[in-house]
Structure formats: C-alpha cells, structure tokens
Design an enzyme around this catalytic site. Sequence first.
Site, mmCIF file in Angstrom:
data_model
loop_
_atom_site.group_PDB
_atom_site.id
_atom_site.type_symbol
_atom_site.label_atom_id
_atom_site.label_comp_id
_atom_site.label_asym_id
_atom_site.label_seq_id
_atom_site.Cartn_x
_atom_site.Cartn_y
_atom_site.Cartn_z
ATOM 1 N N SER A 1 0.706 -1.270 0.221
ATOM 2 C CA SER A 1 -0.062 -0.005 -0.154
ATOM 3 C C SER A 1 0.876 1.292 -0.005
ATOM 4 O O SER A 1 2.063 1.253 0.514
ATOM 5 C CB SER A 1 -0.949 -0.092 1.280
ATOM 6 O OG SER A 1 -1.327 1.284 1.452
ATOM 7 N N TYR B 1 -0.783 0.220 10.107
ATOM 8 C CA TYR B 1 -1.015 -0.581 8.822
ATOM 9 C C TYR B 1 0.080 -0.526 8.094
ATOM 10 O O TYR B 1 0.679 -1.403 7.205
ATOM 11 C CB TYR B 1 -2.232 -0.140 8.328
ATOM 12 C CG TYR B 1 -2.486 -0.703 6.820
ATOM 13 C CD1 TYR B 1 -3.154 -1.748 6.476
ATOM 14 C CD2 TYR B 1 -2.528 0.258 5.889
ATOM 15 C CE1 TYR B 1 -3.580 -2.195 5.500
ATOM 16 C CE2 TYR B 1 -2.918 0.051 4.455
ATOM 17 C CZ TYR B 1 -3.439 -1.170 4.119
ATOM 18 O OH TYR B 1 -3.738 -1.691 3.121
ATOM 19 N N LYS C 1 2.764 -3.420 6.379
ATOM 20 C CA LYS C 1 2.869 -3.667 5.033
ATOM 21 C C LYS C 1 4.334 -3.570 4.687
ATOM 22 O O LYS C 1 5.049 -4.319 3.810
ATOM 23 C CB LYS C 1 1.971 -2.718 4.301
ATOM 24 C CG LYS C 1 0.610 -2.930 4.267
ATOM 25 C CD LYS C 1 0.360 -4.131 3.444
ATOM 26 C CE LYS C 1 -1.212 -4.418 3.100
ATOM 27 N NZ LYS C 1 -1.637 -5.630 2.547
#
Length: 321
Positions: free
Chosen positions: A121, A149, A153
């Site tokens: 992402s 997050y 990632k």
Amino acid sequence: MKLLITGGAGFLGARLARRLLASGVLDGRAIDRLVLADLAAPADDLRSDPRVEVRVGTVLALAKALGEERFDGVFHLASAVSSECEANFELGMQSNLDSTRALLDALRAAGNVPKLVFSSSVAVFGSDPALPLPAVVRDDTLPTPQSSYGVQKFICEQLVADYTRKGFIDGRTARLMTVSVRPGRPNGAASSFLSGIIREPLAGLEAVCPVSPETEVALASPANTVAGLIAVFEAGRDAFGGRTALSLPALTVRVQDMLDALEKVGGSAARARVRFVPDPAIARIVGGWPARFESRRTAALGLTADANFESIVEQYLRESR
C-alpha cells in the site's frame, strides 16, 4: 497451473479471480485450478466454476495446509485495513504480519519456489520529522510509514524481498493506490469514503466526506488495479527490476475533482447528497499519504494511470448496472 488468491472472496480478490478465469491463461500457462482462501466463501459464480476450490478461514490458520498444496503462483491480497489496524494493534499484527510470515514459511517448506505477488500500500509512505515526504514519490523514495498498517505492510515487503533473495519464492510486491469506486458497503479503511462519496449518492443515499475538498489523493480504478497485479505477476525478474516494491499507477485528484465528476455523471441531485463533516483522525491518516507518484519501473511494464476520475465513475456505473 495451480494458483492461490488469499482474500479471494473480497472485492479485489474476486475481481482478479473472474479476470483470470475469463482469460484461462496467466503468464502463458493454462489455469487448471484456482484456490480462493478467505474468511467467507466467494460468490456463487466463482464457486460454480469447476476450476475453483474454496478454503475458508484465516490465512494464519490455513497457511500450513496451503503450503502443502504446492502452488505455481500466489496472489497474497488478504489483509486487515488501515483504520482497523490503528484501532486494534493485535488484529493488524496477526492479520497482516503474522499471517504473511506464516504463508511465506509454508511456501518455503513446500520447496517448489512459487511466483508470489504481495499487495502492499501507499501507506508505507509518510512524512517523518527527519525525512519529510517529497512532493512526488519516485522509485527511490524511502518509505517512512506513519501508521501501524503502513509499518506492517512495509515489514511484509521486506520479508517478500528476503525470501526471494534466499530463493524460497519468486516474490514481487505491488503497492496499491486507493481503489475507487468500490461497490458494496463501507469498510474499516480510512480511505473508505473515497468510494462512499460516489457510490452512495449514485444510489440515492447521503454520504459524509471527512476531509477538506482540497485534499489530494492517489487513486486507481478496480480494473486498472487488477491489470497491474497481473502485469506484476507476468513480469520477468529483470523486467520487474530487482526485489524492491513497485508502485502501481496513480491518478492524482482532489476530493473536489471527484465531486465535480460525480455531478457531471450523476447530476446535481447526486452531488447534493454529499456532506462535509470533518474527522481529524481520518484526515490525519489520509492527509499523510502521498498523492503524486512518478515511476520509471511502472512505466517500463507498460502500466499507466486511469485517464481521469470521470471515466472511473462511468466504469462503476456500467458495472453496477
């Protein structure tokens, strides 16, 4: 060819599965079996295809058994989303980091070196006090994630790169832009409103926008995102260009541009259904993501951004009908 899609019942996973089944071929090889692994079973049209098999459960729970199936190719899309990971640290670590490592170790134990695409992402980028985010993210921009997050990632990107260096897998990572317009209901992603402010008004429902109309974002249509995942899978090792993650093409738009496109396609009544209600937490997360990208590696694979947001809205309308 035997393929696995984790998150195969989700929006992108199901769309990728349909595209692969319709083509019947990936990387010059016929697709004989397609295993879809997710928390829930996929839609009826996918389950009815004789080439499709379903595995229901978390990746963490399924990983060992999946590795024993010896896949030729894997698309690892399963993930907890941004706001979920910020609100529930343990969920993010288990669903993203722990699950990815378990899957990679299971594939390593199988010993057949499958090709794997990991969906990362743009949340891996952020502005750090010691390293401010540049105006344009390029191939050599250093990721400095500012959310749990994004950190998860980025760690997974490095795991995929190292397992590839060691010869356990043939891995490559694609950094996805925010996908808009997604059908269905809002999810726990901080970027969920970037679909909601289009989808809900077109359905006659009110929608709330939590950020300023001048906020810039990097978007990609569902079709362009799936095409990018397939292109990354099919790219040769040299063509992909090393083991570092690659950013898929981005269309840079302001939220105001999105609403202008909504009005042009759906009319003034649709535009009037969007209200601005500031949410500082969402604005902080989304505002910290980069909005402008420039990648020679992406261009070398023949990948380009969507032409404009109006075409994305029209794509959504065609498909939803």
